[in-house]
Design a protein around this motif. Structure first.
Motif, PDB file in Angstrom:
ATOM      1  N   ALA A  95      -7.524 -11.191 -38.527  1.00 30.29           N
ATOM      2  CA  ALA A  95      -6.812 -10.180 -37.781  1.00 30.29           C
ATOM      3  C   ALA A  95      -5.618 -11.385 -37.051  1.00 30.29           C
ATOM      4  O   ALA A  95      -5.791 -11.699 -36.070  1.00 30.29           O
ATOM      5  N   PRO A  96      -4.446 -11.564 -38.136  1.00 31.04           N
ATOM      6  CA  PRO A  96      -3.748 -12.120 -37.442  1.00 31.04           C
ATOM      7  C   PRO A  96      -2.914 -12.334 -36.171  1.00 31.04           C
ATOM      8  O   PRO A  96      -2.583 -13.193 -35.353  1.00 31.04           O
ATOM      9  N   ALA A  97      -2.655 -11.076 -35.766  1.00 28.94           N
ATOM     10  CA  ALA A  97      -2.038 -10.664 -34.296  1.00 28.94           C
ATOM     11  C   ALA A  97      -2.897 -11.321 -33.117  1.00 28.94           C
ATOM     12  O   ALA A  97      -2.321 -11.333 -32.132  1.00 28.94           O
ATOM     13  N   ALA A  98      -4.339 -11.347 -33.512  1.00 30.33           N
ATOM     14  CA  ALA A  98      -5.222 -11.896 -32.448  1.00 30.33           C
ATOM     15  C   ALA A  98      -5.052 -13.255 -32.042  1.00 30.33           C
ATOM     16  O   ALA A  98      -5.679 -13.593 -31.150  1.00 30.33           O
ATOM     17  N   VAL A  99      -4.209 -14.109 -32.715  1.00 27.78           N
ATOM     18  CA  VAL A  99      -4.239 -15.212 -32.672  1.00 27.78           C
ATOM     19  C   VAL A  99      -3.542 -15.635 -30.904  1.00 27.78           C
ATOM     20  O   VAL A  99      -3.922 -16.880 -30.481  1.00 27.78           O
ATOM     21  N   ARG A 100      -2.829 -14.685 -30.368  1.00 30.33           N
ATOM     22  CA  ARG A 100      -2.110 -14.938 -29.154  1.00 30.33           C
ATOM     23  C   ARG A 100      -3.301 -14.685 -28.111  1.00 30.33           C
ATOM     24  O   ARG A 100      -3.059 -15.273 -26.893  1.00 30.33           O
ATOM     25  N   TYR A 101      -4.461 -14.170 -28.503  1.00 29.89           N
ATOM     26  CA  TYR A 101      -5.234 -13.888 -27.155  1.00 29.89           C
ATOM     27  C   TYR A 101      -6.833 -14.296 -27.702  1.00 29.89           C
ATOM     28  O   TYR A 101      -7.725 -13.724 -27.120  1.00 29.89           O
ATOM     29  N   THR A 102      -7.000 -15.418 -28.692  1.00 30.47           N
ATOM     30  CA  THR A 102      -8.296 -15.634 -29.167  1.00 30.47           C
ATOM     31  C   THR A 102      -8.440 -17.077 -28.699  1.00 30.47           C
ATOM     32  O   THR A 102      -7.547 -17.946 -29.260  1.00 30.47           O
ATOM     33  N   PHE A 103      -9.627 -17.496 -27.973  1.00 28.86           N
ATOM     34  CA  PHE A 103      -9.888 -18.853 -27.561  1.00 28.86           C
ATOM     35  C   PHE A 103     -11.180 -19.059 -27.494  1.00 28.86           C
ATOM     36  O   PHE A 103     -12.130 -18.270 -27.382  1.00 28.86           O
ATOM     37  N   LEU A 104     -11.404 -20.373 -27.690  1.00 24.57           N
ATOM     38  CA  LEU A 104     -12.818 -20.975 -27.471  1.00 24.57           C
ATOM     39  C   LEU A 104     -13.047 -20.683 -25.950  1.00 24.57           C
ATOM     40  O   LEU A 104     -12.246 -20.749 -25.061  1.00 24.57           O
ATOM     41  N   LEU A 105     -14.476 -20.303 -25.977  1.00 25.20           N
ATOM     42  CA  LEU A 105     -14.492 -19.792 -24.365  1.00 25.20           C
ATOM     43  C   LEU A 105     -14.249 -21.064 -23.445  1.00 25.20           C
ATOM     44  O   LEU A 105     -14.030 -20.785 -22.542  1.00 25.20           O
TER      45      LEU A 105
END
Length: 195
Positions: free
Chosen positions: A94-104
Motif C-alpha cells: 500500500a504505497p500511500a501508507a508510507v506517510r503514516y507507517t512507522f516502527l513502533l
C-alpha cells in the motif's frame, strides 16, 4: 482514528500491541486493530502472548489473526509495525501508507521528541497523534535510529516477555506524550508485564 499494529504472523507481537492499546484507549473513539504481513487468518493468539495478556487482566481468547490487505492499510490512519522489513512490506503493498507507517519504537521516540519540544498540537488524542505524523519527516533525522522488536515466535517464554515489555513501554511513551489534554488509562494490574 484507526490505529493498526502489524507484525508478520499476527499471532505474537501485533495482537499484544492491539490489546494493550485498546485497554489504554478504552472510553475513546479511537479504533485499534492488527494484522500480519503474512498473517495466519483466524489463528488464535500465540499461547505465550495470551498468557502475558492474561497476567495483566486482558482477555485475549477471542483474538483471531488476519492477513494485511491493501484496503486495510489504506483505511488506517496510523500503522505501527515491529521490524524494518515489515515497514517495507506494508508500503510495497500500500504505497500511500508510507506517510503514516512507522516502527513502533520510532513513532514512540517521535512522540516523545515532539512533546519535549512543544510540537504537539490539538485537543483530542486523534489531533495530537496526527500532528506528530505530519511532522515525522522533519523530526526523523533528530531522533535515534529505529530499533526492531524481535519476533519471539517459536522461542522461549522470556523472549515473549521482552517483546511484550518493549511493546508496552513504547505504547505508554506514545500516550504519555499525548497527555496534555488526555488522560492515559492506568496500566493493567501491574506496571510491567510479568507472568
Amino acid at each position: 482514528m484507526h490505529i493498526m499494529f502489524v507484525c508478520t504472523g499476527n499471532i505474537c507481537r501485533s495482537p499484544m500491541g492491539e490489546l494493550l492499546m485498546t485497554h489504554y484507549l478504552s472510553g475513546t473513539t479511537v479504533q485499534v486493530s492488527s494484522a500480519g504481513t503474512r498473517g495466519l487468518p483466524m489463528h488464535p493468539i500465540d499461547p505465550s502472548s495470551g498468557r502475558l495478556m492474561q497476567s495483566v487482566g486482558i482477555e485475549s481468547s477471542g483474538f483471531r489473526s488476519r492477513r494485511l490487505t491493501r484496503q486495510m492499510a489504506d483505511n488506517a490512519d496510523l500503522i505501527l509495525c515491529f521490524e524494518k522489513q515489515q515497514r517495507k512490506d506494508i508500503v510495497t503493498l500500500a504505497p500511500a501508507a508510507v506517510r503514516y507507517t512507522f516502527l513502533l519504537n520510532d513513532f514512540a521516540n517521535m512522540c516523545d521528541y515532539c512533546a519535549r519540544n512543544g510540537m504537539i498540537a490539538g485537543k483530542t488524542i486523534q489531533e495530537r497523534l496526527q500532528s506528530v505524523i505530519k511532522r515525522s519527516s522533519m523530526i526523523r533525522p533528530l531522533i535515534p535510529l529505529p530499533m526492531d522488536i524481535a519476533d519471539p515466535h517459536g522461542r522461549e517464554f522470556d523472549h515473549f516477555r521482552i517483546a511484550a515489555e518493549q511493546t508496552n513501554m513504547a505504547i505508554r511513551k506514545i500516550l504519555k506524550s499525548m497527555r496534555k489534554h488526555y488522560v492515559v488509562a492506568p496500566a493493567p494490574v501491574r506496571s510491567q508485564i510479568v507472568a
